[in-house]
Write a protein that holds these residues in place. Structure first.
Motif, short mmCIF file in Angstrom:
data_model
loop_
_atom_site.label_atom_id
_atom_site.label_comp_id
_atom_site.label_asym_id
_atom_site.label_seq_id
_atom_site.Cartn_x
_atom_site.Cartn_y
_atom_site.Cartn_z
N ARG A 233 39.71 5.49 14.03
CA ARG A 233 40.16 6.57 14.90
C ARG A 233 39.96 6.12 16.34
O ARG A 233 39.20 5.21 16.63
CB ARG A 233 39.40 7.87 14.62
CG ARG A 233 37.88 7.76 14.85
CD ARG A 233 37.18 9.01 14.32
NE ARG A 233 35.74 8.92 14.52
CZ ARG A 233 35.12 9.33 15.62
NH1 ARG A 233 35.82 9.83 16.62
NH2 ARG A 233 33.82 9.24 15.71
N MET A 234 40.63 6.76 17.27
CA MET A 234 40.55 6.38 18.66
C MET A 234 40.06 7.56 19.50
O MET A 234 40.83 8.44 19.88
CB MET A 234 41.92 5.91 19.16
CG MET A 234 41.92 5.49 20.64
SD MET A 234 40.77 4.15 20.96
CE MET A 234 41.52 2.88 19.98
N PRO A 235 38.77 7.65 19.78
CA PRO A 235 38.28 8.73 20.62
C PRO A 235 38.83 8.58 22.04
O PRO A 235 39.05 7.48 22.52
CB PRO A 235 36.76 8.55 20.60
CG PRO A 235 36.48 7.61 19.48
CD PRO A 235 37.71 6.77 19.33
N THR A 236 39.03 9.70 22.71
CA THR A 236 39.56 9.64 24.07
C THR A 236 38.46 9.49 25.10
O THR A 236 38.69 9.01 26.20
CB THR A 236 40.36 10.92 24.39
OG1 THR A 236 39.53 12.06 24.18
CG2 THR A 236 41.58 11.02 23.48
N ALA A 237 37.23 9.95 24.78
CA ALA A 237 36.14 9.88 25.76
C ALA A 237 35.43 8.54 25.67
O ALA A 237 35.16 8.05 24.58
CB ALA A 237 35.14 11.01 25.50
N PRO A 238 35.13 7.91 26.81
CA PRO A 238 34.37 6.66 26.79
C PRO A 238 33.02 6.86 26.09
O PRO A 238 32.36 7.87 26.27
CB PRO A 238 34.18 6.33 28.27
CG PRO A 238 35.31 7.02 28.96
CD PRO A 238 35.54 8.28 28.17
N GLY A 239 32.65 5.89 25.28
CA GLY A 239 31.41 6.00 24.53
C GLY A 239 31.59 6.57 23.15
O GLY A 239 30.65 6.59 22.36
N GLY A 240 32.81 7.05 22.83
CA GLY A 240 33.05 7.58 21.50
C GLY A 240 32.94 6.50 20.44
O GLY A 240 33.33 5.37 20.65
N GLY A 241 32.39 6.86 19.29
CA GLY A 241 32.17 5.88 18.24
C GLY A 241 33.33 5.80 17.26
O GLY A 241 33.99 6.80 16.98
N LEU A 242 33.57 4.62 16.76
CA LEU A 242 34.57 4.41 15.73
C LEU A 242 34.22 3.15 14.95
O LEU A 242 33.31 2.41 15.32
CB LEU A 242 35.98 4.29 16.32
CG LEU A 242 36.28 3.07 17.20
CD1 LEU A 242 37.75 2.74 17.15
CD2 LEU A 242 35.88 3.34 18.64
N MET A 243 34.93 2.93 13.86
CA MET A 243 34.71 1.75 13.04
C MET A 243 35.93 0.84 13.14
O MET A 243 37.06 1.31 13.05
CB MET A 243 34.48 2.13 11.58
CG MET A 243 33.27 3.01 11.34
SD MET A 243 31.70 2.28 11.87
CE MET A 243 31.55 0.92 10.70
N MET A 244 35.68 -0.42 13.37
CA MET A 244 36.75 -1.42 13.37
C MET A 244 36.74 -2.10 12.00
O MET A 244 35.76 -2.72 11.60
CB MET A 244 36.53 -2.45 14.47
CG MET A 244 37.56 -3.57 14.49
SD MET A 244 37.17 -4.86 15.70
CE MET A 244 37.37 -3.97 17.23
N TRP A 245 37.84 -1.94 11.27
CA TRP A 245 37.94 -2.53 9.93
C TRP A 245 38.53 -3.93 10.05
O TRP A 245 39.57 -4.12 10.66
CB TRP A 245 38.81 -1.65 9.04
CG TRP A 245 38.16 -0.35 8.72
CD1 TRP A 245 38.23 0.80 9.45
CD2 TRP A 245 37.32 -0.07 7.61
NE1 TRP A 245 37.49 1.79 8.87
CE2 TRP A 245 36.92 1.29 7.73
CE3 TRP A 245 36.86 -0.82 6.53
CZ2 TRP A 245 36.09 1.90 6.80
CZ3 TRP A 245 36.04 -0.20 5.61
CH2 TRP A 245 35.65 1.13 5.75
N LEU A 246 37.84 -4.90 9.46
CA LEU A 246 38.25 -6.29 9.56
C LEU A 246 38.64 -6.82 8.18
O LEU A 246 37.86 -6.73 7.23
CB LEU A 246 37.11 -7.15 10.12
CG LEU A 246 36.55 -6.74 11.48
CD1 LEU A 246 35.35 -7.59 11.82
CD2 LEU A 246 37.61 -6.84 12.56
#
Length: 218
Positions: free
Chosen positions: A79-92
């Motif tokens: 997911r792409m949070p709009t606020a800086p510092g928002g957490g997400l997972m990068m799937w590789l």
């Protein structure tokens, strides 16, 4: 007469205890083997998909959508949070072996730690169940268990961050790497468990000393 009648029951109890100890030992060794297997498979299986914790930085444009973002064919944002510092997972997908092994660290470290903890505590449980909670070596085993849990927690926390750093620093197609940075994920229950084991180790150590002093006076 009482001795002869109790002897078969005692022998049966000892045999049952030996079977349980053997079964638990096998399970602990299987857990360790599972951990090794997960770590090896993460680095060798071409279809292995791992995720790393990242967060967006102030460099992220304000007009970025909140929907998912495809970075390239090997990296997808959950997911792409709009606020800086928002957490997400990068799937590789098809990550390099080292990054894959680091990213999968919480899983294989959990298996390794659990197996080692069981092997360390098994003699403590056996002596305690036989009425000798302050047997020699028990305090040291409990202390070693606490250190094992703490070390496992530290590694399981730090290694995914290293994997995220490697993922962020690589080429991400048309998405600037400056948009993301590694994110630290903390789970505190292992720390609480290790702390409880330290308290238990101190109690066992004190009890062992009291028993030794009592035996010396007897």
């Amino acid at each position: 007469m009482a001795t002869s009648s109790e002897s078969p029951a005692r022998e049966q109890g000892s045999m049952t205890s030996a079977i349980v100890v053997g079964a638990v030992t096998v399970l602990a060794l299987l857990g360790i083997a599972q951990g090794v297997s997960i770590a090896a498979r993460a680095a060798t299986d071409a279809t292995w998909v791992v995720s790393v914790p990242v967060r967006v930085t102030p460099s992220l444009p304000d007009d970025m959508p909140q929907t998912g973002l495809i970075v390239d064919e090997t990296a997808t944002m959950e997911r792409m949070p709009t606020a800086p510092g928002g957490g997400l997972m990068m799937w590789l997908e098809h990550a390099d072996p080292l990054t894959a092994r680091l990213a999968a660290a919480p899983g294989w470290i959990a298996w390794l730690t659990a197996g080692v903890v069981v092997l360390l505590l098994l003699p403590v449980v056996r002596s305690t169940s036989s009425g000798r909670p302050f047997a020699a070596g028990n305090a040291g085993r409990v202390t070693a268990t606490a250190l094992t849990v703490a070390a496992g927690w530290a590694l399981a926390t730090a290694l995914p961050v290293l994997a995220a750093r490697r993922a962020v620093e690589r080429e991400l197609g048309n998405v600037p790497a400056a948009w993301f940075e590694p994110r630290l994920e903390l789970q505190w229950w292992p720390v609480a468990f290790a702390g409880a084991l330290v308290v238990l180790a101190l109690a066992v150590r004190h009890g062992t000393k009291v028993v030794a002093d009592t035996d010396a006076l007897a």
